[in-house]
Design an enzyme around this catalytic site. Structure first.
Site, PDB file in Angstrom:
ATOM      1  CB  SER A 670     109.792  38.378  64.385  1.00 18.46           C
ATOM      2  OG  SER A 670     109.350  38.047  63.088  1.00 18.46           O
ATOM      3  CG  ASP A 743     115.706  35.756  59.614  1.00 24.62           C
ATOM      4  OD1 ASP A 743     114.794  34.964  59.312  1.00 24.62           O
ATOM      5  OD2 ASP A 743     115.561  36.673  60.436  1.00 24.62           O
ATOM      6  CG  HIS A 777     112.909  34.480  62.328  1.00 26.53           C
ATOM      7  ND1 HIS A 777     113.188  35.771  61.966  1.00 26.53           N
ATOM      8  CD2 HIS A 777     111.716  34.514  62.969  1.00 26.53           C
ATOM      9  CE1 HIS A 777     112.194  36.561  62.353  1.00 26.53           C
ATOM     10  NE2 HIS A 777     111.294  35.818  62.971  1.00 26.53           N
TER      11      HIS A 777
END
Length: 805
Positions: A670, A743, A777
């Site tokens: 991330s 995601d 994610h």
């Protein structure tokens, strides 16, 4: 079983050719030493009963399969759900056991189905029963366990509706609950029309409504139909006598039972449904209803909550409704006194907290006002409560005491600390269960003292403690503190007056285990003895590194070296650094030591520690502080500070004699992936980078990201300089990009990785893009996780360990 393939977009230069290809790649497995760690069975989860007599041990379920991820999933109003009226991608538990805290005897629970999949567990108020949410073939069902006979029984005939999030089980008694169920009127699943009724149109009416780049929003009238179908729930009372509907079906965003169990506080979603914000910002009606379904009081109808930008922006409408824990049925909530925007409407107080007591036929009463945003209240009685306020702009949290029965009296300051200053953080007050079985502050009779639990941050690392805090003298007296070589935290108070409590203890060699401690007698005994899931890592050396960057800022990292490694005999090792940047307002706060050198290392797919088994020196939690100064925002010098951080870490690992700085890699997930790409664009320190699920073009997150509250139009040069996409022609080293195909995180759309890869490819850089099928994610499927570990291992082996040979 169905076969799935992983989509890989690769630079074919890896194969000695100058062309690029996109292809389906069959799943691969990492080396056995990595695979064994990834698939190791972790210790069970633990839940302590309300009466402090039992530990519930929850066996963790194995990874989901990619076939499970491939089942139909509906992305609606910021949530992801399945046709079973429940959340997607949720790993549950595969078994439950009971452990008697007094005798330390373990008991099995009979009556559960074979191959059980438990999504939720919750104790009844007096802990005579346990509620379990089980997944069946056609949905989710409520089961209950009698602690007396250790027998599980199916309690609901109706399916539960869990689309609103983690199910809240509201206990009306020891065997009677209120839960959301699938309405009997739900009917057949809506089918989409193949012929559109017209174009999709959105309109801006001239009023500024900035919004973050949310994923999974409603996009069409058919999405609205699906949202209605899947999220509409019927509140149902379930008891041994049967199931009884409460009120009418609705889409509930909140259901909360009053302490006296006579009323339900509900928030229901209203039309029109916005296409620009997730469900929590939809229009809603807040009401109090009786447990028989009668509407007692409608508290308000609130429009869509605009998604403002800037520090300390909040809803302009009443928010954070709840029940006072110390009263039978008294509501409280917060209202913004600056219309939710302190920059546009500065006011002496940002917020006010009001209360409203049953039978809800009078006027609301002011309890307290706060200069910053109200973020929480802890109740004791009419003479004493604590309110916490927070400011993102100043990065401070302040706590005040106040007398709920005397709103005319000024609140009294208790704590005032920086959110970044761990050393000064006093911790949190201890709560105990009151007459209503709700958490209430534990104080002495005249409310002059608090029991506190704190992380105990210090220059030596975190050393948690239990203390007595004198509200008049401000003196904090430590009653118990964990001791080296352990990291031990208080998790529950058995007898606060007698200072008897349960702790969770771990060390470098031992995973978390639970103990009963008596601070007065200075005795302790173990409740559990979970072994390490990684016996093959016994002897792995773990140490806390402390070093300094060029401008004098102190930094830390955790260094792992292989089992049996001898720096004199074995020489320098290739290095893998793993990090995640964080913003600070002051250098003093940024320089504090964080974490503990006595933590057990739990290795998930997110961890870089796998590569200790492959001969690497691994630097985890490498500090990457970005500090504001002299009126400048932290991100104004993001690249310069990021570079200094990396250079300092490289120098530190070289100075230990462990690291070979000519063979280094850096990675992160991330914002850590974003950091990794920037380091490969702006430095020449690393042979390779592992960037997972990042955002690389900040113009695609134009209304702010992370702690950055300025918009793209207010600080275009900052957005430009922080975007590694804009410097793809400067790539140094080989960059492995990994992204989940679906995601769901705000800003990290898969297109971020796709466009960065295309830019690198267009300039002849070395890169590889791996799209993990169906992943979000966070990654869930066993096949994808093992393939990810294989990809990283091969990338590091080629470009770091063997220097690209």
């Amino acid at each position: 079983m169905k076969k799935f393939f992983l989509t890989g977009i690769m630079l074919s230069g890896l194969l000695g050719c100058c062309l690029t290809t996109a292809q389906d790649v069959a799943y691969k497995l990492p080396p056995k030493e990595i695979q064994d760690i990834a698939l190791a069975k972790l210790p069970p989860g633990v839940m302590i009963s309300n009466d402090n007599k039992w530990l519930l041990l929850l066996d963790r379920a194995p990874f989901l399969s990619v076939e499970e991820l491939a089942q139909p999933e509906y992305k609606l109003a910021g949530a992801r759900v399945t046709g079973l009226f429940g959340p997607s991608r949720r790993e549950g538990y595969s078994g439950v056991r009971l452990l008697d805290i007094k005798t330390r005897e373990e008991s099995a629970i009979a009556g559960l189905p074979s191959n059980v999949n438990i999504l939720e567990a919750e104790w009844s108020p007096a802990s005579s029963h346990l509620a379990l949410v089980l997944r069946g073939d056609d949905g989710y069902y409520l089961w209950t366990v009698s602690i007396a006979d250790r027998q599980a029984r199916q309690a609901s005939r109706l399916r539960l509706n869990l689309t609103g999030g983690r199910v809240r089980i509201n206990w009306l008694g020891e065997t009677e609950v209120v839960v959301p169920t699938v309405p009997s009127s739900a009917g057949a699943f809506p089918e989409p029309s193949r012929v559109p009724g017209g174009p999709l149109v959105q309109t801006s009416d001239g009023k500024a409504t900035p919004a973050r780049t949310y994923q999974d929003l409603l996009k069409s009238p058919y999405d609205e139909l699906l949202f209605d179908y899947l999220f509409t729930a019927q509140l149902t009372k379930i008891s041994p006598e049967g199931e009884t509907a409460i009120g009418k079906p609705a889409i509930y965003s909140q259901v909360s039972l009053s302490p006296d169990r006579q009323y339900l506080l509900t928030a229901t979603v209203d039309r029109p449904y916005p296409y620009t914000v997730p469900m929590q910002s939809f229009p809603q009606t807040v009401s109090v209803i009786a447990t028989d379904g009668r509407t007692v009081k409608e508290l308000g109808k609130h429009p869509m909550v605009p998604d403002g930008t800037g520090y300390d922006v909040s809803s302009p409408y009443p928010r954070n409704y709840g029940w006072r824990a110390d009263k039978p049925a008294t509501l409280y909530w917060t209202e913004a006194l600056d219309e939710g925007n302190p920059r546009k409407n500065p006011a002496p107080f940002m917020d006010a907290v009001y209360q409203f007591a049953a039978p809800f036929d009078g006027e609301k009463q002011l309890l307290v006002k706060t200069e910053f945003r109200t973020v929480g209240i802890q109740w004791c009685d009419d003479a004493f409560a604590l309110v916490r306020e927070s400011s993102r702009r100043t990065r401070r949290i302040r706590t005040y005491s106040f007398a709920p029965s005397k709103p005319e009296q000024a609140s009294v300051p208790v704590f005032d600390v920086s959110t970044d200053d761990g050393y000064a953080n006093p911790g949190m007050p201890v709560t105990v269960r009151d007459a209503f079985n709700r958490p209430a502050l534990y104080t002495n009779k005249n409310h002059s003292e608090l029991l506190m639990t704190a992380q105990g941050a210090s220059p030596e690392g975190d050393m948690p403690y239990l203390s007595r805090y004198d509200l008049k003298t401000k003196k904090n007296t430590i009653l118990w503190r964990c001791e080296a070589p352990y990291y031990e935290t208080v998790v529950d108070m058995i007898d606060p007056a007698g200072l008897k409590f349960i702790t969770a203890r771990q060390s470098i060699e031992e995973p978390v285990n639970y103990f009963v401690r008596d601070a007065r007698k200075k005795t302790a005994y173990a409740l559990t003895s979970f072994p390490s899931p990684y016996p093959q890592l016994e002897g792995m050396k773990v140490e806390k590194m402390q070093y300094r960057r060029a401008d004098g800022l102190d930094l830390t990292a955790t260094l792992y070296t292989p089992v049996g490694y001898d720096r004199v005999k074995d020489g320098r090792l290739p290095v893998l650094m793993w990090a995640y940047p964080r913003e600070y307002r002051s250098a003093d706060d940024a320089a504090q030591v964080r974490g503990s050198k006595y933590l057990f290392t739990t290795i998930t797919y997110r961890s870089p520690v796998f590569w200790v088994t492959r001969g690497y020196a691994v630097m985890d939690n490498v500090e990457m502080p970005i500090v504001g100064s002299d009126g400048a925002e932290p991100n104004d010098s993001f690249i310069e500070q990021l570079t200094m951080n990396a250079e300092a870490a490289a120098k530190a690992i070289f100075d230990t004699g462990v690291g070979d700085t000519s063979r280094m890699a850096v990675g992160g997930h991330s914002y850590g992936g974003f950091m990794t790409a920037n380091l490969l664009m702006h430095t020449r320190l690393f042979k390779a980078g592992i960037a997972r699920s990042g955002a690389y073009n900040r113009s695609l997150t134009p209304f702010g990201f992370q702690a950055e509250t300025r918009t793209y139009w207010e600080a275009p040069e900052v957005y430009y300089r922080m975007s590694p996409f804009n410097y793809a022609n400067r790539l140094s080293g080989a960059l492995l990009l990994v992204h989940g195909e679906h995601d769901n995180n705000s800003g990290t759309f898969p297109i971020q990785s796709e466009r960065l890869f295309a830019a690198i490819k267009g300039h002849g850089g070395i890169s590889r893009l791996v799209i993990l099928p169906y992943e979000s994610h966070a990654y869930s499927a066993k096949e994808n996780i093992l393939h990810l570990l294989c990809e990283v291992d091969e990338w590091l082996d080629r470009y770091v360990k063997n220097n690209g040979q």
